[in-house]
Design a protein around this motif. Structure first.
Motif, PDB file in Angstrom:
ATOM      1  N   ALA A   1      18.394  61.344  33.355  1.00 33.65           N
ATOM      2  CA  ALA A   1      17.351  62.205  32.796  1.00 33.65           C
ATOM      3  C   ALA A   1      15.967  61.743  33.228  1.00 33.65           C
ATOM      4  N   VAL A   2      15.808  60.452  33.480  1.00 38.32           N
ATOM      5  CA  VAL A   2      14.554  59.899  34.007  1.00 38.32           C
ATOM      6  C   VAL A   2      14.589  59.873  35.527  1.00 38.32           C
ATOM      7  N   ILE A   3      15.652  59.330  36.074  1.00 35.80           N
ATOM      8  CA  ILE A   3      15.737  59.126  37.521  1.00 35.80           C
ATOM      9  C   ILE A   3      15.754  60.440  38.292  1.00 35.80           C
ATOM     10  N   GLY A   4      16.501  61.401  37.790  1.00 40.34           N
ATOM     11  CA  GLY A   4      16.737  62.631  38.546  1.00 40.34           C
ATOM     12  C   GLY A   4      15.487  63.418  38.878  1.00 40.34           C
TER      13      GLY A   4
ATOM     14  N   LEU B   1      12.380  62.051  39.368  1.00 41.23           N
ATOM     15  CA  LEU B   1      11.330  61.216  39.969  1.00 41.23           C
ATOM     16  C   LEU B   1      11.046  61.594  41.416  1.00 41.23           C
ATOM     17  N   GLU B   2       9.780  61.633  41.744  1.00 36.70           N
ATOM     18  CA  GLU B   2       9.391  61.785  43.146  1.00 36.70           C
ATOM     19  C   GLU B   2       9.411  60.419  43.807  1.00 36.70           C
ATOM     20  N   GLY B   3       9.820  60.380  45.067  1.00 36.70           N
ATOM     21  CA  GLY B   3       9.814  59.135  45.828  1.00 36.70           C
ATOM     22  C   GLY B   3      10.942  58.184  45.494  1.00 36.70           C
ATOM     23  N   ARG B   4      11.946  58.673  44.740  1.00 41.03           N
ATOM     24  CA  ARG B   4      13.079  57.795  44.409  1.00 41.03           C
ATOM     25  C   ARG B   4      14.072  57.761  45.544  1.00 41.03           C
ATOM     26  N   ASP B   5      14.968  56.760  45.490  1.00 46.50           N
ATOM     27  CA  ASP B   5      16.072  56.727  46.436  1.00 46.50           C
ATOM     28  C   ASP B   5      17.096  57.807  46.072  1.00 46.50           C
TER      29      ASP B   5
ATOM     30  N   ASP C   1      11.481  50.785  33.616  1.00 53.85           N
ATOM     31  CA  ASP C   1      12.666  50.089  34.140  1.00 53.85           C
ATOM     32  C   ASP C   1      13.518  51.032  34.980  1.00 53.85           C
ATOM     33  N   SER C   2      13.736  52.240  34.465  1.00 51.21           N
ATOM     34  CA  SER C   2      14.556  53.206  35.193  1.00 51.21           C
ATOM     35  C   SER C   2      13.891  53.612  36.502  1.00 51.21           C
ATOM     36  N   ALA C   3      12.589  53.825  36.459  1.00 52.98           N
ATOM     37  CA  ALA C   3      11.859  54.244  37.658  1.00 52.98           C
ATOM     38  C   ALA C   3      11.829  53.136  38.701  1.00 52.98           C
ATOM     39  N   ASP C   4      11.603  51.906  38.271  1.00 51.01           N
ATOM     40  CA  ASP C   4      11.566  50.796  39.229  1.00 51.01           C
ATOM     41  C   ASP C   4      12.908  50.608  39.922  1.00 51.01           C
ATOM     42  N   PHE C   5      13.980  50.756  39.167  1.00 58.10           N
ATOM     43  CA  PHE C   5      15.310  50.688  39.776  1.00 58.10           C
ATOM     44  C   PHE C   5      15.512  51.832  40.758  1.00 58.10           C
ATOM     45  N   ALA C   6      15.126  53.034  40.353  1.00 55.63           N
ATOM     46  CA  ALA C   6      15.344  54.220  41.196  1.00 55.63           C
ATOM     47  C   ALA C   6      14.548  54.154  42.496  1.00 55.63           C
ATOM     48  N   LYS C   7      13.432  53.469  42.468  1.00 53.11           N
ATOM     49  CA  LYS C   7      12.586  53.378  43.666  1.00 53.11           C
ATOM     50  C   LYS C   7      12.844  52.110  44.475  1.00 53.11           C
ATOM     51  N   GLY C   8      13.856  51.346  44.074  1.00 50.81           N
ATOM     52  CA  GLY C   8      14.291  50.225  44.901  1.00 50.81           C
ATOM     53  C   GLY C   8      13.682  48.884  44.583  1.00 50.81           C
TER      54      GLY C   8
END
Length: 449
Positions: A296-299, A301-305, A276-283
């Motif tokens: 802690a998850v989003i920060g 991630l590669e390819g995140r916004d 859920d966190s990754a999907d939000f972070a990637k748009g």
């Protein structure tokens, strides 16, 4: 961090902070002249023990103890580590039972409240910390009206937003102040949906639904924690009906809106926190009901916004209603000082160390930069990478927060029991009345307790 969840599952200037840290250079030594009002370091050798329930940052604390010993050779601090998640309370209880309690304990506020007779009343330190801390931080840490624990980290939650996704949907710059009401939020959701994106992500875990979302009901009754405690007592005794409560119904009207536009509506209870966190972070969703700990998850991630922010959860269509302009805010861990087995010299040394920890450049840098947490103090110069925490801080600085401290007085199972009822509501197994009845019955089961 997901620590707010962990906290809930087990279970926020006359003298600037910069001024307090001027003499904390490596060449400083015990007994040197201190800033006005600052606690004096130990004049003779003192050994302290530190019980830590933030186990994921044990090594950072140990480095801080070494640094403090270099600055104050008379003070040695030993870490009492605990495992991540489990058996922390049992270990704390065993130390008390042995007659060798830790001199300083980093604990959930609810645990400090449970063992309040074991801890030093820090009311004589209160005025000092009110000068050092952001508005409301000390009040938010009070337990039964007493200053028993010193706040050192703060967290907030609400509707996180992915700036790129929102701005592509509206075709311009997004100002979070544009959303003042539930109708404003729905109008924005419609634009996001029309742009081909999921408007919002609801994490279906019981801690998110029961503690963080439904839990707002109790904190929105009043800005005063004692008034909110009375409301819960009235629920227990049947003097208040949840089904008739405007804050509850306003929250649930908004929840119905979130359900309608939920990215996970086809399978809402999967509750995969990382996904859920990754999907939000990637748009893949414009909004996400969650807190700043998700960094802690989003920060990593590669390819995140790159850009994120936070909105309050609107509970009505009246912009002036409490909650429409405020984000939820708490201080999930406090530093408490033992009085049951610690000497006056140890207590004084513990006070001095904690003050140094939250006010010195070294302490602040460790907490903000190395631990990745937010300090509820003024003039913090250390810069972290948590963009969402920075967004929460803007609301804190403006005094636009919901003090959720009432949860410190709740039974340990409140989030799981009421969270299960919220999960039923999320998938349509109970209606609004059924939800209200289940939650009310939960509180009635604690009548007189």
């Amino acid at each position: 961090m997901k620590n707010t969840a962990l906290v809930i599952c087990s279970a926020l200037l006359a003298t600037s902070l910069a001024a307090c840290s001027k003499n904390n250079s490596p060449s400083a030594s015990a007994g040197q002249t201190q800033e006005a009002g600052q606690t004096q370091p130990a004049a003779k050798e003192v050994k302290l023990t530190f019980f830590n329930t933030s186990a994921e940052v044990n090594s950072v604390f140990e480095d801080l103890f070494k640094k403090y010993h270099e600055l104050n050779p008379n003070v040695t601090i030993e870490l009492i580590p605990t495992p991540i998640g489990g058996a922390q309370l049992e270990k704390f209880q065993s130390l008390l039972a042995s007659g060798k309690p830790a001199n300083i304990a980093n604990l959930d506020p609810g645990t400090i409240l449970q063992y309040k007779d074991k801890f030093l009343n820090l009311d004589p330190e209160k005025a000092k910390y009110e000068q050092l801390a952001k508005p409301g931080a000390v009040d938010g840490a009070l337990l039964d009206g007493k200053f028993l624990g010193i706040p050192w980290t703060a967290q907030g939650y609400g509707l996180l937003y992915n700036k790129r996704v929102v701005e592509e949907a509206i075709g311009g710059t997004f100002d979070p102040g544009m959303v003042k009401t539930r109708d404003d939020l729905e109008a924005l959701f419609k634009k996001v949906e029309a742009a081909g994106k999921a408007p919002v992500m609801i994490h279906g875990a019981d801690w998110s639904l029961g503690a963080h979302y439904l839990g707002l009901t109790y904190s929105l009754q009043s800005k005063n924690v004692e008034d909110n405690r009375k409301f819960v007592e009235d629920l227990k005794n049947g003097k208040a009906a949840l089904s008739d409560n405007p804050q509850f119904n306003g929250l649930m009207d908004t929840f119905d809106l979130l359900k309608k536009y939920n990215a996970r509506k086809n399978d809402p209870l999967v509750a995969d926190y990382n996904k859920d966190s990754a999907d939000f972070a990637k748009g893949n969703a414009a909004f996400y009901f969650m807190g700043d700990w998700t960094w802690a998850v989003i920060g990593t991630l590669e390819g995140r916004d790159k850009d994120f922010g936070i909105l309050p959860v609107p509970i009505s269509n009246n912009p002036a209603d409490f909650g429409n302009a405020q984000v939820a805010y708490s201080e999930p861990k406090l530093f408490a000082i033992d009085q049951s087995g610690s000497s006056p010299e140890q207590q004084a040394a513990a006070k001095a160390f904690i003050e140094w920890l939250v006010s010195s450049e070294q302490g602040q840098d460790a907490i903000v930069t190395k631990m990745g947490l937010s300090l509820p103090y003024k003039n913090v110069k250390a810069k972290g990478t948590n963009i969402i925490s920075d967004a929460v801080s803007k609301y804190v600085d403006q005094g636009q927060v919901i003090n959720i401290g009432v949860i410190n007085y709740f039974p340990q199972d409140y989030w799981s029991k009421t969270g299960a009822s919220m999960q039923k509501y999320l998938v349509g197994k109970v209606d609004r009345k059924g939800l209200a009845d289940e939650v009310q019955n939960y509180w009635k089961s604690y009548a007189g307790k």
